[in-house]
Design a protein around this motif. Structure first.
Motif, PDB file in Angstrom:
ATOM      1  N   UNK B  64      39.593  26.127  39.407  1.00  0.00           N
ATOM      2  CA  UNK B  64      40.469  25.414  40.339  1.00  0.00           C
ATOM      3  C   UNK B  64      41.893  25.806  40.027  1.00  0.00           C
ATOM      4  N   UNK B  65      42.618  26.211  41.056  1.00  0.00           N
ATOM      5  CA  UNK B  65      44.011  26.615  40.834  1.00  0.00           C
ATOM      6  C   UNK B  65      44.927  25.652  41.571  1.00  0.00           C
ATOM      7  N   UNK B  66      45.947  25.157  40.889  1.00  0.00           N
ATOM      8  CA  UNK B  66      46.830  24.162  41.516  1.00  0.00           C
ATOM      9  C   UNK B  66      47.805  24.822  42.489  1.00  0.00           C
ATOM     10  N   UNK B  67      47.312  25.248  43.615  1.00  0.00           N
ATOM     11  CA  UNK B  67      48.159  25.918  44.596  1.00  0.00           C
ATOM     12  C   UNK B  67      47.287  26.839  45.419  1.00  0.00           C
ATOM     13  N   UNK B  68      47.880  27.455  46.437  1.00  0.00           N
ATOM     14  CA  UNK B  68      47.125  28.330  47.326  1.00  0.00           C
ATOM     15  C   UNK B  68      47.765  29.709  47.350  1.00  0.00           C
ATOM     16  N   UNK B  69      47.184  30.601  46.572  1.00  0.00           N
ATOM     17  CA  UNK B  69      47.635  31.995  46.547  1.00  0.00           C
ATOM     18  C   UNK B  69      46.581  32.807  47.273  1.00  0.00           C
ATOM     19  N   UNK B  70      46.956  33.574  48.299  1.00  0.00           N
ATOM     20  CA  UNK B  70      45.941  34.369  49.003  1.00  0.00           C
ATOM     21  C   UNK B  70      45.201  35.276  48.022  1.00  0.00           C
ATOM     22  N   UNK B  71      43.885  35.452  48.212  1.00  0.00           N
ATOM     23  CA  UNK B  71      43.088  36.241  47.255  1.00  0.00           C
ATOM     24  C   UNK B  71      43.683  37.605  46.920  1.00  0.00           C
ATOM     25  N   UNK B  72      44.201  38.318  47.930  1.00  0.00           N
ATOM     26  CA  UNK B  72      44.773  39.645  47.643  1.00  0.00           C
ATOM     27  C   UNK B  72      45.942  39.558  46.667  1.00  0.00           C
ATOM     28  N   UNK B  73      46.775  38.534  46.843  1.00  0.00           N
ATOM     29  CA  UNK B  73      47.926  38.368  45.947  1.00  0.00           C
ATOM     30  C   UNK B  73      47.468  37.924  44.560  1.00  0.00           C
ATOM     31  N   UNK B  74      46.457  37.058  44.533  1.00  0.00           N
ATOM     32  CA  UNK B  74      45.898  36.635  43.242  1.00  0.00           C
ATOM     33  C   UNK B  74      45.346  37.848  42.493  1.00  0.00           C
ATOM     34  N   UNK B  75      44.678  38.749  43.218  1.00  0.00           N
ATOM     35  CA  UNK B  75      44.122  39.957  42.610  1.00  0.00           C
ATOM     36  C   UNK B  75      45.230  40.807  41.995  1.00  0.00           C
ATOM     37  N   UNK B  76      46.281  41.046  42.767  1.00  0.00           N
ATOM     38  CA  UNK B  76      47.383  41.871  42.256  1.00  0.00           C
ATOM     39  C   UNK B  76      48.106  41.171  41.112  1.00  0.00           C
ATOM     40  N   UNK B  77      48.342  39.871  41.283  1.00  0.00           N
ATOM     41  CA  UNK B  77      49.064  39.117  40.268  1.00  0.00           C
ATOM     42  C   UNK B  77      48.304  39.093  38.948  1.00  0.00           C
ATOM     43  N   UNK B  78      47.009  38.803  39.034  1.00  0.00           N
ATOM     44  CA  UNK B  78      46.206  38.760  37.800  1.00  0.00           C
ATOM     45  C   UNK B  78      46.149  40.133  37.144  1.00  0.00           C
ATOM     46  N   UNK B  79      45.902  41.189  37.946  1.00  0.00           N
ATOM     47  CA  UNK B  79      45.813  42.526  37.350  1.00  0.00           C
ATOM     48  C   UNK B  79      47.113  42.929  36.665  1.00  0.00           C
ATOM     49  N   UNK B  80      48.248  42.494  37.220  1.00  0.00           N
ATOM     50  CA  UNK B  80      49.522  42.857  36.593  1.00  0.00           C
ATOM     51  C   UNK B  80      49.693  42.163  35.242  1.00  0.00           C
ATOM     52  N   UNK B  81      48.920  41.085  35.012  1.00  0.00           N
ATOM     53  CA  UNK B  81      49.039  40.357  33.751  1.00  0.00           C
ATOM     54  C   UNK B  81      47.903  40.676  32.777  1.00  0.00           C
ATOM     55  N   UNK B  82      46.930  41.462  33.222  1.00  0.00           N
ATOM     56  CA  UNK B  82      45.781  41.741  32.355  1.00  0.00           C
ATOM     57  C   UNK B  82      46.105  42.859  31.365  1.00  0.00           C
ATOM     58  N   UNK B  83      45.534  42.787  30.154  1.00  0.00           N
ATOM     59  CA  UNK B  83      45.616  43.929  29.241  1.00  0.00           C
ATOM     60  C   UNK B  83      44.757  45.069  29.794  1.00  0.00           C
ATOM     61  N   UNK B  84      44.897  46.263  29.236  1.00  0.00           N
ATOM     62  CA  UNK B  84      44.217  47.433  29.796  1.00  0.00           C
ATOM     63  C   UNK B  84      42.699  47.376  29.646  1.00  0.00           C
ATOM     64  N   UNK B  85      42.180  46.474  28.825  1.00  0.00           N
ATOM     65  CA  UNK B  85      40.721  46.420  28.686  1.00  0.00           C
ATOM     66  C   UNK B  85      40.054  45.382  29.582  1.00  0.00           C
ATOM     67  N   UNK B  86      40.809  44.801  30.500  1.00  0.00           N
ATOM     68  CA  UNK B  86      40.224  43.931  31.535  1.00  0.00           C
ATOM     69  C   UNK B  86      40.720  44.412  32.892  1.00  0.00           C
ATOM     70  N   UNK B  87      39.834  44.450  33.886  1.00  0.00           N
ATOM     71  CA  UNK B  87      40.268  44.725  35.244  1.00  0.00           C
ATOM     72  C   UNK B  87      39.665  43.684  36.183  1.00  0.00           C
TER      73      UNK B  87
END
Lengths: 262, 262
Positions: B64-87
């Protein structure tokens, strides 16, 4: 006896090939194992250095060993002492005047570039990554300009001590691995300057992207200016694939090995 | 909003999936990133644990996320914060009652076994290794005995708290990858006990070697004795390949994502 040994290693956890104080290096691991085996120090000569993170599929070393261990036993003995990121592929007797570095006639390097927007977690240590637009045919055309004898001053890392920057490239290719979504570049030449392959790859990718003219290598040969090549592709994509010698000292070759085995 | 996220990771440098104090875990990295994004703690539910060194090609989490981020933006946002061993591979809105673990209907695991005498330095973190004689056809025959509903007591790591050890295997296969000199085993079932796949693989390899009867799985189902299966294949060869849910919550599926995107 004098030995020639061919080995592969995953360069990720090594501070390069060459011995450095208090660092884990390939040469250090090899000399430690041979020293234990011989119960006295054994010095190893490599065909050349590889940097931290650079891999080898066919690095070649030579050394004098105080004793005569048949190549097959030396292969098994060394492999039993190697860590999991080094594998000994071939051991052969060789002439006393053979030297892994000075006898080398040529080398082949491979560079793997992962395409696609994000870095694949399973490739991060084993490829470079280019997430932008790329036209492999432009790289294929460009690499042909490398073939021949050229002054590689524009493609040599600054700080090198080598004055003569003329090298001969026998072949340079770029193939597309559709299955893995990778570009594979190979460079076969008589010698390579420090970081030269990684600078060539970075430039080739900019040509493939369209940010440089397809014949920009020709211009860079003439300007002799490292600042104009700029980029250096990461170590993780680079593999020392093969080192070439005269036929008589080919790894596992009949002449070098079996003649002395008798 | 409620999200379902599909991700891949190289398990080498994680102390497994599940949060543990003072350890680097996949869940910990995800919750840290989502917490920074949301500026408040976000709890993540995974489809199941993977052990230290075990990889994932298609792990699924929900939160559950406290807010509404469109899935595409969530995908980009999360990937920009992931270390190189997670995609992060896919993000979709999902129903509030969807739970990555409790809603799962089945899972598919893959296990890669490198053959050959020595461990390939480039495979040591991504395969198991079996250097002995092997007949893949014996494994192919044996794995058919797994299909169906069985009591897997012989194949469950001791110390587990789960009492019901009956699971259903829908498919179990072994293919030979000639190019890479590897065996690839896949197991698709409604659920797997702790270490179950790694114990099945170790037993299958002994069957392939000839040290066990080709139908030894049948005997092991009956004896219900972990001591008789014995081996556990290493974590490095194991991949959580896919988690199966109802169609409505398929990652990237039209029903789950676009209906809520309107």
């Amino acid at each position: 006896m004098h030995y020639k040994v061919t080995l592969a290693y995953d360069g990720t956890k090594f501070a390069g090939y060459q011995v450095q104080p208090a660092q884990r290096t390939v040469q250090g691991v090899l000399e430690h194992a041979l020293g234990k085996m011989a119960k006295q120090p054994v010095h190893v000569d490599g065909s050349g250095r590889t940097d931290s993170g650079v891999h080898a599929l066919g690095q070649v070393i030579s050394f004098d060993y105080p004793g005569n261990i048949p190549p097959k036993n030396m292969l098994m003995g060394l492999n039993s002492m190697m860590p999991l990121d080094i594998i000994i592929k071939d051991v052969a007797y060789t002439d006393a005047d053979f030297h892994a570095r000075y006898s080398a006639k040529g080398k082949r390097y491979m560079y793997k570039v992962a395409l696609g927007k994000y870095t694949d977690p399973f490739k991060r240590l084993y490829t470079g990554h280019y997430p932008y637009h790329i036209e492999p045919s432009r790289i294929q055309t460009a690499l042909k300009d490398l073939i021949g004898t050229h002054d590689f001053t524009s493609f040599a890392a600054s700080g090198g001590v080598i004055v003569d920057k003329v090298r001969t490239i026998y072949d340079a290719t770029c193939t597309v691995d559709e299955t893995n979504n990778e570009l594979i570049m190979e460079f076969y030449g008589n010698g390579f300057l420090y970081n030269m392959v990684r600078i060539l790859v970075a430039t080739a990718l900019e040509i493939g992207n369209g940010r440089r003219d397809v014949h920009d290598f020709k211009r860079l040969f003439e300007v002799k200016d490292r600042q104009q090549a700029r980029g250096t592709a990461p170590a993780s994509g680079l593999y020392l694939k093969e080192v070439y010698y005269d036929d008589a000292t080919t790894p596992g070759g009949a002449a070098a090995d079996s003649s002395q085995n008798k």
